[in-house]
Write an enzyme that holds these catalytic residues in place. Structure first.
Site, PDB file in Angstrom:
ATOM      1  CG  ASN A  83      -6.600   4.252 -13.609  1.00  0.00           C
ATOM      2  OD1 ASN A  83      -6.300   5.257 -14.013  1.00  0.00           O
ATOM      3  ND2 ASN A  83      -7.526   2.925 -14.205  1.00  0.00           N
ATOM      4  CE  LYS A 128       0.788  -0.273  -7.925  1.00  0.00           C
ATOM      5  NZ  LYS A 128       0.611  -1.482  -9.245  1.00  0.00           N
ATOM      6  CG  ASP A 187       0.918  -6.611 -11.750  1.00  0.00           C
ATOM      7  OD1 ASP A 187      -0.582  -5.884 -11.583  1.00  0.00           O
ATOM      8  OD2 ASP A 187       0.381  -7.648 -11.274  1.00  0.00           O
ATOM      9  CE1 TYR A 247      -2.839  -7.529   1.913  1.00  0.00           C
ATOM     10  CE2 TYR A 247      -2.132  -6.210   0.000  1.00  0.00           C
ATOM     11  CZ  TYR A 247      -2.933  -7.448   0.909  1.00  0.00           C
ATOM     12  OH  TYR A 247      -3.564  -8.173  -0.109  1.00  0.00           O
ATOM     13  NE  ARG A 291       4.502   0.868  -7.454  1.00  0.00           N
ATOM     14  CZ  ARG A 291       4.612   0.131  -6.139  1.00  0.00           C
ATOM     15  NH1 ARG A 291       4.934   1.010  -5.314  1.00  0.00           N
ATOM     16  NH2 ARG A 291       3.604  -0.545  -6.012  1.00  0.00           N
TER      17      ARG A 291
HETATM   18  P1  IMP Z   1      -1.637  -3.338  -8.946  1.00  0.00           P
HETATM   19  O1  IMP Z   1      -2.095  -2.384  -8.869  1.00  0.00           O
HETATM   20  O2  IMP Z   1      -2.613  -4.335  -9.102  1.00  0.00           O
HETATM   21  O3  IMP Z   1      -0.291  -3.887  -9.195  1.00  0.00           O
HETATM   22  O4  IMP Z   1      -2.011  -4.088  -7.361  1.00  0.00           O
HETATM   23  C1  IMP Z   1      -0.980  -4.229  -7.014  1.00  0.00           C
HETATM   24  C2  IMP Z   1      -1.889  -4.242  -5.192  1.00  0.00           C
HETATM   25  O5  IMP Z   1      -0.357  -5.009  -3.635  1.00  0.00           O
HETATM   26  C3  IMP Z   1      -2.202  -2.944  -4.326  1.00  0.00           C
HETATM   27  O6  IMP Z   1      -3.297  -2.628  -4.359  1.00  0.00           O
HETATM   28  C4  IMP Z   1      -1.889  -3.378  -2.620  1.00  0.00           C
HETATM   29  O7  IMP Z   1      -2.559  -3.777  -2.110  1.00  0.00           O
HETATM   30  C5  IMP Z   1      -0.211  -3.967  -3.138  1.00  0.00           C
HETATM   31  N1  IMP Z   1       0.823  -3.299  -3.499  1.00  0.00           N
HETATM   32  C6  IMP Z   1       1.893  -2.672  -4.374  1.00  0.00           C
HETATM   33  N2  IMP Z   1       2.668  -2.557  -3.908  1.00  0.00           N
HETATM   34  C7  IMP Z   1       2.676  -1.431  -2.842  1.00  0.00           C
HETATM   35  C8  IMP Z   1       3.123  -1.256  -1.748  1.00  0.00           C
HETATM   36  O8  IMP Z   1       3.874  -0.327  -1.825  1.00  0.00           O
HETATM   37  N3  IMP Z   1       2.730  -1.493  -0.548  1.00  0.00           N
HETATM   38  C9  IMP Z   1       1.511  -1.423  -0.291  1.00  0.00           C
HETATM   39  N4  IMP Z   1       1.097  -2.091  -0.768  1.00  0.00           N
HETATM   40  C10 IMP Z   1       1.636  -2.871  -2.170  1.00  0.00           C
END
Ligand code: IMP
Length: 193
Positions: free
Chosen positions: A8, A12, A68, A150, A177
């Protein structure tokens, strides 16, 4: 091949869409009729990644992949890690999360960090995982506006700009990613032959 990206997170989705070749067509959760929150109940990134893909497969029976990801900071014993999205609280606010990192990093002298991503692919009920990482450093002031999370406080190894100072294409060439996604693409290339 048609694949749903179980996220969502619009950022991404845009990042992965930009990495796509023409080998498969990406569909969104909305397009498969999934408008609910996907559970993330585990304490590790691989398990949460698996859980998201499994949820979509069990409830919608479509081939999909989920990711994730998180930021791991050495001086904070790997935090925020699996809790990256809500490090500063349930409001899941990127600025609050970065402010807390900056506060917790004040006085530390080791700025090493890495982003990690684990993608789980489910194809006809079989599960596969692919991981990616990018090492770098945390800075204690936010720089740049691109992307999400971040990005403004992370400088990838070998560079002097933060992820938030890079275009999506530039970041897409080196991010965690992107690296996990490249493995998935390679797998799919061989799978469909
Ligand atoms: P997820 O959606 O549960 O995978 O949340 C991963 C969290 O990690 C995100 O909400 C961001 O805070 C952080 N994160 C993951 N990938 C990135 C990135 O490419 N840039 C900045 N923050 C990231």
């Amino acid at each position: 091949m048609k694949l749903c990206f179980a996220t969502n997170n619009q950022h991404k989705l845009e990042e992965v869409q930009a990495m796509l070749g023409d080998s498969f067509i990406l569909t969104t959760l909305k397009e498969i009729g999934c408008e609910e929150e996907i559970p993330e109940t585990h304490d590790t990134i691989p398990e949460n990644s698996y859980e998201k893909a499994e949820f979509v497969w069990n409830n919608y029976a479509v081939n999909c992949f989920a990711d994730d990801s998180g930021l791991e900071i050495e001086a904070l014993d790997g935090a925020p890690g699996v809790h990256s999205a809500y490090y500063a609280g349930p409001q899941r606010d990127a600025d609050d999360n970065m402010d807390l990192v900056i506060k917790n990093m004040t006085g530390k002298d080791n700025f090493n960090a890495r982003f990690v991503a684990v993608i789980t692919l489910v194809l006809d009920g079989k599960f596969y995982q692919f991981d990616g990482e990018i090492k770098g450093k945390i800075i204690l002031e936010k720089r740049g506006t691109y992307g999400f999370g971040y990005n403004p406080i992370f400088i990838p190894e070998g560079h002097n700009r933060t992820f938030a100072e890079m275009t999506m294409e530039e970041k897409g060439g080196l991010s965690h990613r992107a690296r996990a996604f490249a493995k998935l693409e390679e797998f799919l290339k061989n799978y469909t032959i």
